[in-house]
Design a protein around this motif. Structure first.
Motif, PDB file in Angstrom:
ATOM      1  N   VAL A   9       0.698  -0.975  -0.412  1.00  0.00           N
ATOM      2  CA  VAL A   9       0.097   0.213  -0.333  1.00  0.00           C
ATOM      3  C   VAL A   9       0.871   1.055  -0.186  1.00  0.00           C
ATOM      4  O   VAL A   9       0.852   1.825  -0.619  1.00  0.00           O
ATOM      5  N   ILE A  10       1.628   1.495   0.470  1.00  0.00           N
ATOM      6  CA  ILE A  10       2.923   2.294   0.941  1.00  0.00           C
ATOM      7  C   ILE A  10       3.434   2.219  -0.242  1.00  0.00           C
ATOM      8  O   ILE A  10       3.682   3.807  -1.028  1.00  0.00           O
ATOM      9  N   LEU A  11       3.848   1.707  -1.526  1.00  0.00           N
ATOM     10  CA  LEU A  11       4.842   1.582  -3.013  1.00  0.00           C
ATOM     11  C   LEU A  11       3.798   1.574  -3.976  1.00  0.00           C
ATOM     12  O   LEU A  11       4.080   2.656  -4.381  1.00  0.00           O
ATOM     13  N   ALA A  12       2.785   2.023  -3.235  1.00  0.00           N
ATOM     14  CA  ALA A  12       2.018   1.998  -4.003  1.00  0.00           C
ATOM     15  C   ALA A  12       0.966   3.622  -3.962  1.00  0.00           C
ATOM     16  O   ALA A  12       1.144   4.741  -5.510  1.00  0.00           O
ATOM     17  N   ALA A  13       0.897   4.318  -2.722  1.00  0.00           N
ATOM     18  CA  ALA A  13       0.485   5.803  -2.104  1.00  0.00           C
ATOM     19  C   ALA A  13       2.118   6.347  -2.759  1.00  0.00           C
ATOM     20  O   ALA A  13       1.538   7.598  -3.417  1.00  0.00           O
ATOM     21  N   ILE A  14       2.993   5.809  -2.875  1.00  0.00           N
ATOM     22  CA  ILE A  14       4.273   6.896  -3.282  1.00  0.00           C
ATOM     23  C   ILE A  14       4.381   6.491  -4.963  1.00  0.00           C
ATOM     24  O   ILE A  14       4.536   7.499  -5.488  1.00  0.00           O
ATOM     25  N   CYS A  15       3.850   5.861  -5.346  1.00  0.00           N
ATOM     26  CA  CYS A  15       3.464   5.992  -7.011  1.00  0.00           C
ATOM     27  C   CYS A  15       2.926   7.317  -7.736  1.00  0.00           C
ATOM     28  O   CYS A  15       2.567   7.681  -8.814  1.00  0.00           O
ATOM     29  N   TRP A  16       1.424   7.029  -6.234  1.00  0.00           N
ATOM     30  CA  TRP A  16       0.999   8.138  -6.959  1.00  0.00           C
ATOM     31  C   TRP A  16       0.830   9.384  -6.764  1.00  0.00           C
ATOM     32  O   TRP A  16       0.665  10.288  -7.238  1.00  0.00           O
ATOM     33  N   GLY A  17       1.882   9.594  -5.636  1.00  0.00           N
ATOM     34  CA  GLY A  17       2.119  10.952  -5.397  1.00  0.00           C
ATOM     35  C   GLY A  17       3.013  11.250  -6.309  1.00  0.00           C
ATOM     36  O   GLY A  17       3.160  12.711  -6.902  1.00  0.00           O
ATOM     37  N   ILE A  18       4.597  10.592  -6.927  1.00  0.00           N
ATOM     38  CA  ILE A  18       5.136  11.047  -7.636  1.00  0.00           C
ATOM     39  C   ILE A  18       4.937  10.545  -9.150  1.00  0.00           C
ATOM     40  O   ILE A  18       4.980  12.227  -9.968  1.00  0.00           O
ATOM     41  N   SER A  19       3.300  10.236  -9.760  1.00  0.00           N
ATOM     42  CA  SER A  19       2.521  10.914 -10.966  1.00  0.00           C
ATOM     43  C   SER A  19       2.185  12.107 -10.844  1.00  0.00           C
ATOM     44  O   SER A  19       1.850  12.526 -11.545  1.00  0.00           O
TER      45      SER A  19
END
Length: 289
Positions: A9-19
């Protein structure tokens, strides 16, 4: 197993933030936010369709309710992506990401009006806390020199409501169908909606531009990979924990905006951001429990 779920979940949230940061870079290059949203969703759809084909035997039976709720989710994600990028264009990555995460409070307020949720002092305090955070973050306390445009605020809040619609649609769809099926249908409807709203000439120009790689990276991080990580992560942890670690997204978006793009936040805006994130995290944990 629990920590693996939290990690996903943390990795997913980081991906959304970078996007969000990648989208800001593309908008600075002159690309329209709707075109950027279309490519983000289209690349995501390709990822989910491949996932659907690889597990076709488990996804052959698609009920009517799965179709309906997946289409609702698609409308929500189309609004979320588009309004989020419009908010970034009118304000900044940090402000747009934080405003988007006000969704739980506005859904709670609507639930009060529709008598779907019991009104309590704790919930009203959460609503007041988020509104205070929004005022501090956007500079609305000083009407003569407001730091964020009205369009930026409105688009950010609309992104939050659209995000809530997507989650609502996906939760109902997932009770009748598998994640590959619901995500494929949702993002297919997303593409159908935006294809009618986007500038066809500009969308075609992306395919021959030097920025194509950024568009593909945006779609992989912001839709395909992130949703795959999130769907698998949420199965291995509790909703409360997932709600807390999802707050990594606005923090990541803010850091990306400040360190890479050069956005600036003053002390009052940072305080407003903290108030919103703490309030939403508290509310999410309380509601999950």
């Amino acid at each position: 197993m629990k920590f693996m779920g939290l990690g996903l979940v943390i990795l997913a949230a980081i991906c959304w933030g970078i996007s969000g940061g990648i989208a800001d870079i593309l908008m600075d290059k002159g690309w329209d936010p709707i075109v950027i949203s279309l490519y983000r969703g289209a690349v995501g759809f390709i990822c989910f369709f491949v996932w659907f084909l690889l597990s076709f035997r488990q996804n052959r039976d698609i009920s009517t309710r799965t179709w309906i709720w997946s289409l609702v989710a698609g409308v929500g994600v189309a609004g979320n992506f588009t309004f989020y990028f419009l908010s970034i264009e009118a304000s900044s990555v940090a402000i747009a990401a934080t405003l988007m995460y006000t969704a739980p409070v506005f859904v709670l307020f609507i639930s009060f009006l529709l008598r779907l949720e019991q009104s309590t002092w704790f919930k009203w305090c959460c609503i007041a806390g988020v509104l205070l955070g929004i005022i501090l973050l956007t500079g609305a306390y000083n009407t003569e020199s407001i730091s964020v445009s009205f369009l930026g605020i409105l688009a950010g809040l609309a992104a939050g409501l659209s995000y809530a619609l997507f989650i609502f649609g996906f939760k109902n769809a997932s009770s009748h169908g598998t994640p590959p099926t619901t995500l494929t249908i949702a993002f297919f409807s997303f593409c159908l909606i935006l294809i009618f709203l986007t500038d066809k000439g500009e969308a075609a120009a992306v395919l021959t531009s030097k920025d194509l790689g950024l568009f593909i990276l945006l779609g992989i991080l912001g839709a395909g990979l992130s949703f795959l990580l999130y769907v698998n992560g949420i199965r291995k942890t509790t909703p409360a924990n997932a709600s807390m670690v999802a707050m990594v997204e606005p923090v990541t978006a803010s850091l990306f905006g400040v360190l890479v793009i050069g956005d600036h936040l003053n002390i009052i805006q940072m305080l407003g951001m903290a108030v919103i994130l703490v309030t939403i995290t508290t509310l999410s944990v309380k509601q999950a429990n």
